[in-house]
Scaffold this motif. Structure first.
Motif, PDB file in Angstrom:
ATOM      1  N   UNK A   1     -11.498 -15.933  39.586  1.00 27.82           N
ATOM      2  CA  UNK A   1     -12.341 -16.500  39.903  1.00 27.82           C
ATOM      3  C   UNK A   1     -14.064 -15.037  39.389  1.00 27.82           C
ATOM      4  N   UNK A   2     -13.860 -13.946  39.103  1.00 22.48           N
ATOM      5  CA  UNK A   2     -14.873 -13.640  37.675  1.00 22.48           C
ATOM      6  C   UNK A   2     -15.367 -14.811  36.413  1.00 22.48           C
ATOM      7  N   UNK A   3     -14.134 -15.292  35.843  1.00 21.97           N
ATOM      8  CA  UNK A   3     -14.701 -15.776  34.431  1.00 21.97           C
ATOM      9  C   UNK A   3     -14.927 -17.182  35.548  1.00 21.97           C
TER      10      UNK A   3
ATOM     11  N   UNK B   1     -23.898 -27.136  37.322  1.00 15.22           N
ATOM     12  CA  UNK B   1     -23.505 -28.259  37.207  1.00 15.22           C
ATOM     13  C   UNK B   1     -22.621 -28.803  36.331  1.00 15.22           C
ATOM     14  N   UNK B   2     -22.084 -28.652  35.606  1.00  8.98           N
ATOM     15  CA  UNK B   2     -20.679 -28.827  35.358  1.00  8.98           C
ATOM     16  C   UNK B   2     -18.990 -28.778  35.406  1.00  8.98           C
ATOM     17  N   UNK B   3     -18.409 -29.662  35.583  1.00 11.82           N
ATOM     18  CA  UNK B   3     -17.525 -29.354  36.495  1.00 11.82           C
ATOM     19  C   UNK B   3     -16.112 -28.672  35.716  1.00 11.82           C
ATOM     20  N   UNK B   4     -16.341 -27.257  35.683  1.00 19.18           N
ATOM     21  CA  UNK B   4     -15.636 -26.693  34.948  1.00 19.18           C
ATOM     22  C   UNK B   4     -13.728 -26.177  35.778  1.00 19.18           C
TER      23      UNK B   4
ATOM     24  N   UNK C   1     -15.630 -18.063  25.134  1.00 20.00           N
ATOM     25  CA  UNK C   1     -14.394 -19.561  25.999  1.00 20.00           C
ATOM     26  C   UNK C   1     -13.549 -18.881  27.043  1.00 20.00           C
ATOM     27  N   UNK C   2     -14.659 -19.478  28.587  1.00 18.86           N
ATOM     28  CA  UNK C   2     -14.313 -19.677  29.628  1.00 18.86           C
ATOM     29  C   UNK C   2     -13.131 -20.163  30.392  1.00 18.86           C
TER      30      UNK C   2
ATOM     31  N   UNK D   1      -6.872 -20.292  31.782  1.00 18.85           N
ATOM     32  CA  UNK D   1      -5.983 -21.051  31.450  1.00 18.85           C
ATOM     33  C   UNK D   1      -5.233 -19.753  31.505  1.00 18.85           C
ATOM     34  N   UNK D   2      -5.704 -19.281  30.385  1.00 21.90           N
ATOM     35  CA  UNK D   2      -4.420 -17.936  30.011  1.00 21.90           C
ATOM     36  C   UNK D   2      -4.150 -17.061  31.699  1.00 21.90           C
ATOM     37  N   UNK D   3      -5.061 -16.352  32.065  1.00 22.15           N
ATOM     38  CA  UNK D   3      -4.892 -16.189  33.456  1.00 22.15           C
ATOM     39  C   UNK D   3      -4.077 -16.577  34.168  1.00 22.15           C
ATOM     40  N   UNK D   4      -4.387 -17.534  34.889  1.00 24.38           N
ATOM     41  CA  UNK D   4      -3.214 -18.989  35.018  1.00 24.38           C
ATOM     42  C   UNK D   4      -1.876 -18.880  34.752  1.00 24.38           C
TER      43      UNK D   4
END
Length: 247
Positions: free
Chosen positions: A57-59, A69-72, A2-3, A8-11
């Motif tokens: 950044x790796x996540x 193509x998705x707006x992650x 679950x990227x 969100x957890x890292x933020x």
């Protein structure tokens, strides 16, 4: 994996050192500068959050690779409340994809404008659909223009677009014909400070000195990761990748 949950957890971990919403904005400023060499951040990332920023950044990169193509990052901003004083609502992926398919394509240069682009949802979907329909040659005919009131969102969109091109290209460089992204008030047409104007190769303004060439070559041959080289030498990440591929 679950990227989104991990990002969100890292933020949230980074916000412990900055205050709510501030870490992600500085993270984007830093990453955008390392990617392009343009618009140096007003303040560097704190040493305490370097590991968090690297993991984030790796996540994000892994999430982009899993769903091109998705707006992650738009999803991340929604979930983490990192839109600042501006309201932000991401265009759903299904809507972005539908609009991209409706716009179609041609055999000539293709202009695509995304006004109030936010994190670049529509542009990302359009590039991806163009690639699926016509491959690298079709993407190379795109003239992209985007603008948004938030300079930080312009940086987010730029990061997502350049990394999408990198992911779709694989081992071969993939470029659009031109790309112009601007911080701008779409009503008053007042222009802000953040602007990216790329033509052909993604970052024509960024060049390495002879000393940087040598240092990067030494670091690559020693097995140092691209991200670490970029961070330590303050060199845009895409130029480190180009240098590695040409070695």
């Amino acid at each position: 994996m679950d990227y989104l949950k991990k990002a969100v957890s890292l933020i949230q971990d980074g916000d412990r050192y900055y205050g709510h919403g501030r870490f992600f904005a500085d993270f984007i400023d830093d990453w955008a500068y390392r990617q392009t060499g343009l618009h140096e951040p007003s303040r560097p990332l704190r040493e305490e959050v370097e590991t968090i920023a690297s993991n984030l950044s790796h996540t994000i990169r892994a999430a982009w690779e899993a769903a091109p193509g998705e707006d992650f990052l738009g999803h991340v901003i929604e979930e983490s409340g990192g839109s600042g004083h501006l309201s932000f609502f991401r265009t759903p992926p299904s809507v972005s994809l539908l609009m991209a398919k409706m716009m179609g394509g041609s055999s000539r240069l293709e202009d695509f404008a995304d006004i109030c682009m936010g994190s670049g949802s529509l542009t990302l979907a359009y590039i991806h659909q163009t690639f699926l329909d016509g491959g690298a040659s079709a993407v190379s005919r795109l003239n992209l223009m985007g603008e948004d009131l938030s300079g930080n969102k312009v940086k987010v969109a730029m990061l997502q677009i350049l990394n999408l091109l990198d992911i779709l290209g694989g081992d071969r460089p993939l470029y659009v014909h031109s790309m112009r992204l601007r911080e701008m008030n779409s009503l008053s047409r007042e222009v802000g400070t953040v602007q990216y104007d790329f033509s052909g190769p993604n970052n024509p303004r960024c060049k390495l000195s002879n000393e940087q060439h040598a240092l990067i070559s030494q670091a690559v041959s020693s097995g140092v990761s691209e991200e670490v080289i970029s961070q330590r030498l303050r060199v845009p990440l895409n130029l480190v990748r180009r240098e590695r591929k040409s070695a």
